[in-house]
Write a protein that holds these residues in place. Structure first.
Motif, PDB file in Angstrom:
ATOM      1  N   GLY A 118       4.485  -4.312   5.797  1.00 25.34           N
ATOM      2  CA  GLY A 118       5.176  -4.619   7.060  1.00 25.34           C
ATOM      3  C   GLY A 118       5.740  -6.029   7.024  1.00 25.34           C
ATOM      4  O   GLY A 118       6.916  -6.265   7.356  1.00 25.34           O
ATOM      5  N   ASN A 119       4.924  -6.969   6.581  1.00 25.31           N
ATOM      6  CA  ASN A 119       5.385  -8.362   6.451  1.00 25.31           C
ATOM      7  C   ASN A 119       6.581  -8.459   5.513  1.00 25.31           C
ATOM      8  O   ASN A 119       7.537  -9.189   5.774  1.00 25.31           O
ATOM      9  N   ARG A 303      -4.446  -0.678  14.688  1.00 19.14           N
ATOM     10  CA  ARG A 303      -4.755  -1.672  13.642  1.00 19.14           C
ATOM     11  C   ARG A 303      -5.648  -2.708  14.287  1.00 19.14           C
ATOM     12  O   ARG A 303      -5.270  -3.333  15.285  1.00 19.14           O
ATOM     13  N   HIS A 396      -0.581   4.342  -2.049  1.00 14.12           N
ATOM     14  CA  HIS A 396      -1.012   3.710  -0.797  1.00 14.12           C
ATOM     15  C   HIS A 396       0.208   3.113  -0.064  1.00 14.12           C
ATOM     16  O   HIS A 396       0.392   3.321   1.131  1.00 14.12           O
ATOM     17  N   GLU A 403       4.481   6.234   6.935  1.00 18.13           N
ATOM     18  CA  GLU A 403       3.885   6.255   8.274  1.00 18.13           C
ATOM     19  C   GLU A 403       4.616   5.331   9.244  1.00 18.13           C
ATOM     20  O   GLU A 403       4.792   5.660  10.412  1.00 18.13           O
ATOM     21  N   SER A 419       0.502  -6.765  14.741  1.00 18.88           N
ATOM     22  CA  SER A 419       0.715  -6.001  13.517  1.00 18.88           C
ATOM     23  C   SER A 419       2.198  -5.844  13.172  1.00 18.88           C
ATOM     24  O   SER A 419       2.972  -5.267  13.947  1.00 18.88           O
ATOM     25  N   THR A 420       2.560  -6.308  11.971  1.00 23.41           N
ATOM     26  CA  THR A 420       3.945  -6.150  11.522  1.00 23.41           C
ATOM     27  C   THR A 420       4.248  -4.679  11.204  1.00 23.41           C
ATOM     28  O   THR A 420       5.394  -4.255  11.242  1.00 23.41           O
TER      29      THR A 420
HETATM   30  P1  GDP Z   1      -0.058  -5.900   9.303  1.00 22.90           P
HETATM   31  O1  GDP Z   1      -1.151  -6.498   8.474  1.00 22.90           O
HETATM   32  O2  GDP Z   1      -0.564  -4.942  10.336  1.00 22.90           O
HETATM   33  O3  GDP Z   1       0.829  -6.945   9.878  1.00 22.90           O
HETATM   34  O4  GDP Z   1       0.874  -4.975   8.377  1.00 22.90           O
HETATM   35  P2  GDP Z   1       1.198  -4.977   6.825  1.00 22.90           P
HETATM   36  O5  GDP Z   1       1.957  -3.703   6.567  1.00 22.90           O
HETATM   37  O6  GDP Z   1       1.889  -6.229   6.423  1.00 22.90           O
HETATM   38  O7  GDP Z   1      -0.183  -4.939   6.079  1.00 22.90           O
HETATM   39  C1  GDP Z   1      -1.140  -3.976   6.381  1.00 22.90           C
HETATM   40  C2  GDP Z   1      -1.299  -2.996   5.211  1.00 22.90           C
HETATM   41  O8  GDP Z   1      -2.539  -2.279   5.398  1.00 22.90           O
HETATM   42  C3  GDP Z   1      -0.231  -1.923   5.164  1.00 22.90           C
HETATM   43  O9  GDP Z   1       0.916  -2.301   4.463  1.00 22.90           O
HETATM   44  C4  GDP Z   1      -0.979  -0.807   4.497  1.00 22.90           C
HETATM   45  O10 GDP Z   1      -1.118  -1.107   3.142  1.00 22.90           O
HETATM   46  C5  GDP Z   1      -2.341  -0.905   5.153  1.00 22.90           C
HETATM   47  N1  GDP Z   1      -2.378  -0.204   6.449  1.00 22.90           N
HETATM   48  C6  GDP Z   1      -2.682  -0.729   7.657  1.00 22.90           C
HETATM   49  N2  GDP Z   1      -2.632   0.222   8.625  1.00 22.90           N
HETATM   50  C7  GDP Z   1      -2.292   1.377   8.001  1.00 22.90           C
HETATM   51  C8  GDP Z   1      -2.067   2.716   8.464  1.00 22.90           C
HETATM   52  O11 GDP Z   1      -2.170   3.038   9.644  1.00 22.90           O
HETATM   53  N3  GDP Z   1      -1.697   3.634   7.522  1.00 22.90           N
HETATM   54  C9  GDP Z   1      -1.563   3.303   6.208  1.00 22.90           C
HETATM   55  N4  GDP Z   1      -1.207   4.261   5.354  1.00 22.90           N
HETATM   56  N5  GDP Z   1      -1.784   2.056   5.736  1.00 22.90           N
HETATM   57  C10 GDP Z   1      -2.134   1.104   6.624  1.00 22.90           C
END
Ligand code: GDP
Length: 501
Positions: A118-119, A303, A396, A403, A419-420
């Motif tokens: 997301g970031n 999250r 992953h 998603e 959450s990004t």
């Molecule tokens: P943030 O940490 O919520 O700002 O979002 P990011 O995408 O930057 O980092 C969180 C990471 O954790 C995601 O990229 C995924 O690898 C994992 N993740 C977190 N929530 C989910 C979810 O609901 N589904 C899946 N498949 N992965 C998730």
């Protein structure tokens, strides 16, 4: 055929008469997303690019004609200066020689692949906007999986940085203290804005832990200095667009490109991020199987930033408090007085995304064990539960991207504060979500959630500095369209004058 396919086709056939006009408008407003996308890409190499419109309602937000023509001229620049062109090779020679000799016809910004997905998506969109504003060519460090997750967004030339780029082995070690770090050099008086000779490259450290000197990037004085540096290499995990709106020399261009200010990520995200064919398969198979037939789709992104595993009762309480109070989901009849749903009961599909399965299991059981007060029937679906973040694994990240995208295809969205992952979904979907506040002391906050002011993401680590007066200032109060975020009091986000504030 999905419901959205029917809606889209109906929309066009109702509004346009003659067949020729219909086909032209259909293509322009449909597969080209109102002119955002260029025509002529190989469709098989990236199915999502021209078929995403079949899964979405038409955006209520049209890209401006200025944005459309700016994107086309960027594409020309990218074609002329992109990897392995004559101009690229010439600029590379300069970089290798370590000196800036004479004028270069192409300047570059290299984005380093860094942080969670997301970031990465948000920081890359910000860096593309910065490239547009400064006439630079954007090149993307492939990291482990950028090419696996996304199609190339620009025609003819790839956006991926060639693997033999000279500084590529140093990307991981670049930090605030690197000798070529812009902020570090300012701190040590190793560069000064008025000096005649400019370095051939600079490293820009805009990671959340950046210091006061790195933050001078957001001052006009530094921007004019950077103009003459052919190679900028940037590491960031932030959506830094809101602070670009506060740089006076970018102001006019930004309001020309985005008359509706809070749509920056909505348009740039749809322009840049096309899921690769593997990921598009994950998205479309899931959508058709579980979501297409519903009368309404509700996305809930859960999250929690807690070192303990969960699931937590107070988070489940919060989700129910928010969705029931805001009438996003129907209440259940605990007395079970309504037994059979009517033949034409409305079907709501709830798409839950979470690292854990517990929340969606509870919700699914609730709607199985009891009828709803409204007579609607509710299906609850969760594509994966990966248990913890595993950024280094290919499948992953494919699932995470799928998603985020699936959430963006819903009609109503609930996201988690901070959450990004949720920001990407809301921006791509053009949705103003209900944000679940961050919980404190294991208790569900009251109120549990609030509606976002705009769909644009929040910049989590903005500078608070008045470049002219050279003193601290609250940058969330300077202009009406850059405000503090709903979920992070010190964050900044772009909003519109007509947004529900
Ligand atoms: P943030 O940490 O919520 O700002 O979002 P990011 O995408 O930057 O980092 C969180 C990471 O954790 C995601 O990229 C995924 O690898 C994992 N993740 C977190 N929530 C989910 C979810 O609901 N589904 C899946 N498949 N992965 C998730």
């Amino acid at each position: 055929m999905s419901c959205s396919v029917v809606i889209t086709s109906l929309f066009f056939s109702d509004s346009l008469g003659s067949e020729g006009v219909f086909q032209h408008a259909d293509k322009y407003n449909g597969k080209l997303l109102g002119g955002l996308l260029a025509d002529g890409f190989d469709e098989a190499a990236c199915t999502s690019r021209y078929s995403s419109f079949l899964y979405r309602k038409i955006s209520l937000h049209k890209p401006s004609s200025n944005l459309i023509s700016r994107l086309r001229s960027y594409e020309d620049l990218h074609k002329r200066c992109g990897p392995n062109t004559q101009s690229y090779n010439k600029a590379l020679e300069q970089l290798k020689s370590g000196n800036k000799i004479g004028l270069t016809d192409c300047n570059y910004i290299v984005w380093i692949s860094f942080s969670g997905l997301g970031n990465r998506i948000l920081s890359l969109a910000s860096t593309f906007l910065y490239a547009l504003l400064t006439n630079r060519v954007l090149l993307v460090d492939q990291g482990k999986d950028m090419a696996d997750l996304f199609c190339d967004p620009f025609p003819d030339k790839s956006w991926l940085l060639p693997g033999d780029f000279p500084l590529i082995d140093q990307f991981d070690s670049f930090n605030q203290n690197s000798p070529h770090c812009h902020g570090n050099m300012l701190k040590n008086n190793a560069i000064n804005s008025s000096a005649m000779s400019k370095p051939s490259y600079l490293y820009l450290h805009l990671v959340h832990d950046y210091g006061d000197h790195d933050k001078l990037f957001f001052c006009d004085g530094e921007q004019s200095f950077l103009e003459n540096v052919p190679w900028l290499i940037m590491k960031t995990d932030n959506y830094y667009v809101p602070s670009l709106f506060l740089i006076p020399s970018f102001e006019t261009e930004l309001s020309n490109l985005f008359p509706e200010k809070g749509t920056v990520f909505h348009h740039l995200g749809r322009y840049l991020f096309h899921p690769s064919n593997h990921v598009w398969g994950l998205i479309t198979r899931y959508y058709r199987t579980y979501l297409a037939k519903a009368d309404e789709r509700i996305g809930i992104q859960i999250r929690t930033f807690d070192s303990r595993r969960g699931p937590f009762k107070h988070v489940m309480d919060q989700i129910l408090a928010c969705t029931l109070k805001e009438k996003l989901l129907p209440a259940v009849d605990m007395q079970d007085s309504v037994v059979n749903p009517s033949e034409n009961a409305k079907l709501k599909a709830v798409l839950v995304t979470s690292l854990l399965s517990g929340y969606s299991e509870d919700l699914r059981n609730m709607y199985w064990e009891h009828p709803t007060m409204t007579g609607e029937v509710v299906g609850v679906y969760q594509p994966s539960h990966e248990e913890f973040q595993q950024t280094e694994k290919q499948m992953h990240n494919r699932k995470a991207w799928a998603e985020m995208y699936l959430l963006s295809l819903t009609d109503v969205l609930v996201t988690s504060a901070w959450s990004t992952f949720g920001y990407v979904a809301q921006g791509l979907g053009g949705l103003r979500p209900w944000i679940l506040y961050k919980t404190e002391n294991d208790t569900a906050p009251d109120p549990a959630c609030r509606r976002a002011m705009s769909m644009d993401p929040c910049f989590h680590a903005p500078p608070f500095y008045d470049c002219k007066a050279k003193k601290g200032i609250d940058t969330g109060t300077l202009v009406p369209h850059v405000r503090h975020c709903e979920d992070i009091s010190w964050g900044l986000k772009v909003v519109d004058d007509h947004d529900d504030l």
